[in-house]
Design an enzyme around this catalytic site. Structure first.
Site, PDB file in Angstrom:
ATOM      1  CD  GLU A 161    -112.629 -11.085 -53.216  1.00 29.53           C
ATOM      2  OE1 GLU A 161    -111.697 -10.893 -54.006  1.00 29.53           O
ATOM      3  OE2 GLU A 161    -113.018 -12.218 -52.886  1.00 29.53           O
ATOM      4  CD  GLU A 318    -117.042 -13.397 -55.053  1.00 25.90           C
ATOM      5  OE1 GLU A 318    -116.027 -14.063 -55.362  1.00 25.90           O
ATOM      6  OE2 GLU A 318    -117.118 -12.177 -55.213  1.00 25.90           O
TER       7      GLU A 318
HETATM    8  C1  GLA Z   1    -113.066 -12.883 -56.088  1.00 27.40           C
HETATM    9  C2  GLA Z   1    -113.873 -11.761 -56.707  1.00 27.40           C
HETATM   10  C3  GLA Z   1    -114.673 -12.180 -57.888  1.00 27.40           C
HETATM   11  C4  GLA Z   1    -113.924 -13.166 -58.747  1.00 27.40           C
HETATM   12  C5  GLA Z   1    -113.486 -14.339 -57.914  1.00 27.40           C
HETATM   13  C6  GLA Z   1    -112.765 -15.399 -58.701  1.00 27.40           C
HETATM   14  O1  GLA Z   1    -113.669 -13.485 -55.049  1.00 27.40           O
HETATM   15  O2  GLA Z   1    -114.687 -11.101 -55.790  1.00 27.40           O
HETATM   16  O3  GLA Z   1    -114.982 -11.019 -58.618  1.00 27.40           O
HETATM   17  O4  GLA Z   1    -112.814 -12.537 -59.288  1.00 27.40           O
HETATM   18  O5  GLA Z   1    -112.599 -13.874 -56.930  1.00 27.40           O
HETATM   19  O6  GLA Z   1    -112.323 -16.430 -57.884  1.00 27.40           O
END
Ligand code: GLA
Ligand code: ZN
Length: 680
Positions: A161, A318
């Site tokens: 991210e 995710e």
């Molecule tokens: C993001 C991150 C993860 C985690 C999630 C929690 O998407 O990439 O590492 O912290 O948030 O929601």
């Protein structure tokens, strides 16, 4: 035809996957090794077949500047191999180790306020620190070298991210270099930034400072000089992209055939994802909608992610199985919702369904974040059972939908430069938000079951019949020709109030708004009235009354025909909706913001006039999407409502999850939150 960023092969390159990968972030390094075998048992039980490893392990992989240690990761890699799991291997560079911050404070970011950070948190490295860049490249290369022959490795996941911005001295220096490359001379830069205003002439490159709270800004989104602030946004996005490219290059040198990605975040304003996606092998993203998010607002993000990848499938990298930890109220995903949102992702183009995370941690800020395996540590939880059931369904579905495409004849133009410039514009209304306007048009198409692609100013328009460009405030030099050609050849273009105002430097195009689009739209906009929140004007179009709010452009018709007029205020009777015949096509100017009903009715008219058909008759609360490939046409029916919904089959179809044939005319009943996938 859309421009393709990469040849249209499968997302996971050459790996012979027989189904969509299912699983997600797994952090065994945060746990004693005794439980690893138990994790494997639970994964088998849930049908997990893919894990993302090594997302935050830099500290353990490089415990000191000249020490690398891969033994623990070796054991993890062996364990997952033995258990037949595919691996998406991350490079761990989203959080630098403490020794690095202590020895080289230049790796730390400086905030917008000018405050220099200390060690802590994550996503905290200055993208223009040579030390950070050197060590992240090195680590990526070493990982590739070490695991290049690992047979289960299906993709690389660089960093995590990417986001934010830095305002430190490294960045200031790099910004000057970036500007020199862009403008070549100070004259050009002074012109582009219109520095004659307030006597801001730059005489020497060294005089340029980063635009933040210490200089041009009085708030994050309010600047006295849009030119420099806009360039700084572009520079920050490019700086992080350069970080990505460097790691990717280090990996590709060793494993050229394994695809590389990084997880994006949907409509994330700081990074120009359209530019990013052109560098990535495939797009992947993290979907964390707030609980109250509408189906359309989630769908819109998936469609953007598909769009930036040139229409290719993407990976849902995710989502949470149940809760997040970072909302003010972390409500549970209700029974069925995790399944519904997973299939929604697939319906819009996902070829993998992955989660954060596999086992819930015991300490730090994510200890209450949802996971496949909860703190209780067993399979006896609602969330586990729901995941297990989804695992079974994905297995049953196999690979048949993989690689399939969305057949869209309508497109919405989204442009990050436009987004940035529009929201820095210092007028005419503080309520004018780019995505709000995009979402209004998107929602209308979505409700009518008309598939939409999101396109950039780099994409070709020829395969579309309708292109909507909401608030196209910035028309980059030459783009007006692309739009003109599209309409000339028979396309239908819709744009709105506050469009065609500036060119790429955010300098106003004089000679009457909408600037370079004036001939194409056949209108001249003289003034624009901002209505405060709650205030309304109104108009009647084709027998129906609609509200007018936010902005009211006051325009003169040139070659366009008026379709409706304002009903009140001093501009009552002047046109609010204009339609211009241009070449073989039509260009519409919507001079105000209106209601959901208006956008629906407008899109209905556009669809009818341009022979763009809904893929299925709309049913309230039920989202219907189509993907196609050589296996056929897949229809996804997603009941977002809590009540039962009934559909009539419009063609003979096989319900794939239930293994049942449905005849045309038969009724299909979907319970609240239920999903079904049909092959036609
Ligand atoms: C993001 C991150 C993860 C985690 C999630 C929690 O998407 O990439 O590492 O912290 O948030 O929601
Ligand atoms: Zn910096």
């Amino acid at each position: 035809m859309k421009k393709e960023s990469k040849a249209g092969g499968p997302v996971f390159g050459n790996s012979r996957l027989t189904k969509m990968p299912f699983g997600g972030d797994y952090n065994p390094e945060q746990w004693p090794e005794e439980i690893w075998e138990e994790d494997m048992r639970l994964f088998r039980l849930a049908g997990v077949d893919c894990v993302t490893l090594n997302v935050f392990s830099w500290a353990s992989l490089q415990p000191a500047e000249d020490v690398y240690s891969f033994e623990k990761l070796d054991r993890i890699m062996d364990l997952v191999k033995k258990n037949g799991l595919s691996v998406i291997l991350a490079t761990s560079t989203a959080a630098h180790p403490a020794w690095m911050a202590r020895k080289y404070p230049e790796v730390l970011r400086t905030e917008f306020s000018g405050l220099r950070r200390k060690f802590g948190s994550r996503h905290n490295s200055c993208p223009n620190s040579m030390v950070y860049r050197k060590y992240s490249r090195l680590l990526a290369g070493k990982l590739a070298e070490r695991y290049k022959d690992f047979p289960n490795l299906i993709a690389w996941h660089v960093n995590n991210e990417y986001g934010g911005a830095c305002y430190c001295e490294n960045c200031e220096k790099a910004f000057r270099v970036w500007l020199q490359e862009k403008y070549g001379s100070l004259e050009a830069l002074n012109r582009a930034w219109n520095t004659g205003f307030w006597g801001h002439t730059v005489y020497d490159w060294e005089e340029i400072v980063v635009p933040n709270l210490q200089s041009e800004h009085f708030e994050e989104n309010r600047t006295t000089f849009q030119g420099i602030s806009l360039d700084y946004r572009r520079f920050c996005s490019d700086s992080l992209l350069e970080n990505y490219r460097e790691e990717q290059a280090a990996i590709k040198e060793i494993t050229p055939d394994i695809p590389v990605t990084t997880n994006l975040m949907g409509f994330y304003k700081p990074l120009d994802y359209q530019k990013w996606a052109r560098e990535m092998d495939f797009v992947s993203w993290d979907n964390y909608p707030p609980n109250e998010a509408s189906a359309a607002s989630i769908a819109m993000q998936h469609d953007l992610m598909r769009g930036i990848g040139g229409g290719r499938p993407f990976v849902l990298m995710e989502q949470t199985p149940s809760v997040t930890n970072w909302l003010p109220y972390n409500a549970l995903k209700r029974p069925g919702v995790m399944r519904l949102l997973s299939w929604q992702a697939v319906a819009h183009g996902a070829d993998a369904v992955l989660f954060f995370q596999m086992r819930r941690s015991i300490g730090a800020c994510e200890k209450y974040h949802g996971a496949l395996i909860d703190h209780v540590g067993t399979e006896h939880t609602r969330v586990f059972w729901e995941m297990q059931a989804l695992g079974r369904e994905l297995k049953q579905m196999g690979s048949q939908t993989m690689g399939s495409r969305t057949p869209a004849k309508a497109a919405i133009l989204v442009d990050w430069d436009n987004w940035w410039a529009l929201e820095y514009s210092a007028g005419p209304s503080c309520d004018l938000k780019y995505l709000d306007e995009v979402e209004r048009y998107y929602t209308a198409f979505h409700e009518l079951n008309i598939p939409v692609d999101f396109i950039s100013t780099e994409d070709l328009l020829g395969s579309y019949r309708i292109v909507v460009a909401p608030v196209l405030y910035m028309v980059k030099t030459g783009y007006e020709e692309v739009l003109k050609q599209f309409v000339e050849e028979g396309g239908c273009l819709v744009t709105t109030f506050f469009s065609g105002i500036v060119e790429e430097h955010d300098l106003v195009v004089t000679g009457g708004y909408p600037g370079r689009l004036r001939g194409l739209l056949g209108v001249w906009v003289e003034e624009s009235d901002a209505l405060p929140e709650g205030a309304q004007n109104g108009f009647t179009w084709r027998g129906k009354h609609y509200p007018s709010e936010l902005l009211c452009d006051i325009m003169h018709l040139e070659t366009a025909g008026g379709e409706a007029v304002y009903e009140s205020d001093f501009y009552a009777g002047s046109p609010v909706l204009a339609r211009n015949a241009y070449g073989k096509g039509t260009a519409w100017y919507v001079a105000t913001r209106s209601s959901r009903e208006f956008y629906r009715d407008l899109v209905k008219v556009l669809a009818r006039e341009n022979e763009v058909r809904e893929i299925w008759t709309p049913v309230a609360g039920v989202e219907i999407c189509e993907r196609r490939n050589e296996n056929g046409r897949f229809f996804f029916f997603l009941n977002h409502g809590n009540e039962e919904a009934e559909l009539t089959m419009e063609q003979d179809a096989v319900r794939l999850l239930e293994g049942r044939l449905y005849k045309k005319g038969e009724k299909l009943v979907l319970k609240g939150k239920d999903v079904t996938v049909c092959l036609v």
